[in-house]
Design an enzyme around this catalytic site. Structure first.
Site, PDB file in Angstrom:
ATOM      1  N   ASP A  72     -18.119 -10.924 -26.268  1.00  0.00           N
ATOM      2  CA  ASP A  72     -19.133 -10.590 -25.273  1.00  0.00           C
ATOM      3  C   ASP A  72     -20.353 -11.471 -25.498  1.00  0.00           C
ATOM      4  OD1 ASP A  72     -19.325  -9.241 -27.685  1.00  0.00           O
ATOM      5  OD2 ASP A  72     -19.418  -7.259 -26.793  1.00  0.00           O
ATOM      6  N   GLU A 142     -23.263  -4.800 -22.163  1.00  0.00           N
ATOM      7  CA  GLU A 142     -24.322  -3.825 -22.401  1.00  0.00           C
ATOM      8  C   GLU A 142     -24.790  -3.121 -21.140  1.00  0.00           C
ATOM      9  OE1 GLU A 142     -25.261  -2.949 -25.240  1.00  0.00           O
ATOM     10  OE2 GLU A 142     -24.807  -4.585 -26.629  1.00  0.00           O
TER      11      GLU A 142
END
Length: 383
Positions: A72, A142
């Site tokens: 990520d 997130e």
């Protein structure tokens, strides 16, 4: 862990620190993707973007199936306070969750695959890799679940991906330790928002008002306690906590509006449905008691991270040092979307720092990244 003069470690440190300096948010990652692409374009892979903000490196070995690795890329809206010489150069943004380390490990794994194909990977032949390799760099872990958009792009079907691996740096584990578990590892998350709509009045004429604050105060502790009872009754974790409550405008007026914001964490759809029904009943009761109207919402959130049992069993042979967690954890991660598409294994890599994720002082010894890279290499060699 190896000596700091190791060239592989030098690359890991450089990549991690370069990326740490340029944190970006959500899917708006132009500098980050440009940096990652610059490293990948020197390798014998196809570099492409399957969806907004994402980047993939495709190593076509001519195999019938493909293994994927995931990193990520997004950071957090956190003002860094580490004082490190490589601290964020973007005010109010920080890689406070270790995604810079995740990217560095994935870049190192891709570079290792390139060396294998070139015949320069410490005697490991290209024939040793049983699958093609896809390295996925995703946005918005997130925030909005960038993993879901990658799944929806069809890239896994197009490239015949049949398994995926990912890591997360973990402060609560000893430095360099690997740990996971078969089945449920991380929780399903859902944001719970309860708005109570009443009528304001001066407190001297309180009977003319409809107290939204009182309704919220009735609801919040009762809902949290109820989820605790559900957890005990079923021996299955169910957590609800509210972190934000707003109500009213002044101290001497009945609040005409109140808003409670919380998060629900469970590990199964059945528990989610039970909790949602009970929370809704309690919110409705609190609203009726105070004569208020109610607007109650549950976000879709992320599914639970559930590791494939067969893949976990295979991984324990490739990674004999892999520890097994006794219980799942109540945090959430969008790696779960990948596991709804194909078998996946998510593993925690200890930093031993204790400083929590999302802290403005989160940092770690980059030597732990060597452990993750070694694990990636062995997982890529796994039949």
């Amino acid at each position: 862990m190896r000596d700091e003069k190791n060239p592989e470690l030098e690359n890991l440190i450089r990549w991690r620190r370069d990326l740490h300096r340029i944190p970006e948010l959500d899917s708006e990652l132009p500098e980050t993707t440009r940096y990652v692409a610059n490293v990948l374009e020197r390798l014998s892979c196809e570099v492409f973007s399957p969806c907004e903000g994402a980047l993939c490196a495709w190593f076509d070995l001519g195999r019938t199936s493909t293994v994927a690795l995931r990193a990520d890329m997004d950071a957090l809206p956190v003002l860094e306070a580490t004082g490190a010489p490589y601290a964020s150069e973007r005010t109010g943004r920080m890689h406070a969750c270790g995604h810079d380390g995740h990217m560095a490990m994935a870049l190192s794994a891709a570079t290792w695959v390139d060396r294998v194909l070139a015949g320069s990977a410490e005697g490991i032949l290209a024939d040793s890799l049983p699958r093609n390799v896809l390295v996925v760099f995703q946005p918005a872990e997130e925030t909005t679940g960038g993993a879901k958009r990658i799944c929806e792009s069809g890239v896994f079907e197009r490239l015949h991906v049949d398994r995926i691996f990912g890591f997360h740096l973990w402060p609560d584990l000893p430095k360099g330790a690997l740990a996971s578990r078969p089945g449920a590892l991380l929780a399903r998350s859902s944001e719970v928002t309860a708005e109570f709509l009443g009528r304001s009045s001066h407190i001297a004429r309180w009977k003319e008002g409809k107290d939204a604050l009182a309704a919220a105060v009735r609801f919040v502790p009762s809902a949290e306690a109820m989820c605790g009872r559900l957890s005990k009754e079923s021996a299955e974790p169910c957590l609800l906590r509210f972190g934000h409550l707003e109500a009213g405008t002044v101290r001497n007026a009945i609040a005409g509006h109140a808003r409670a914001e919380g998060s629900l964490r469970v590990f199964s759809d059945s528990m989610f449905d039970r909790a949602k029904e009970a929370i809704s009943a309690l919110a409705g009761s609190a609203a009726r008691t105070e004569g208020c109207e109610l607007e109650l919402t549950f976000s879709e959130g992320y599914p639970p991270v559930v590791n494939d049992a067969v893949l976990f069993s295979l991984a324990t042979r490739a990674l004999p040092e892999l520890g097994v967690l006794d219980e799942p954890l109540l945090i959430a991660e969008d790696f779960s979307f990948y596991q709804q598409c194909l078998p996946g294994l998510f593993t925690l890599l200890g930093t031993g720092t204790g400083t929590p994720l999302h802290s403005d002082r989160f940092d770690f010894d980059e030597r732990v990244l060597l452990v993750g890279v070694s694990a990636y290499q062995r997982l890529l060699l796994m039949p």
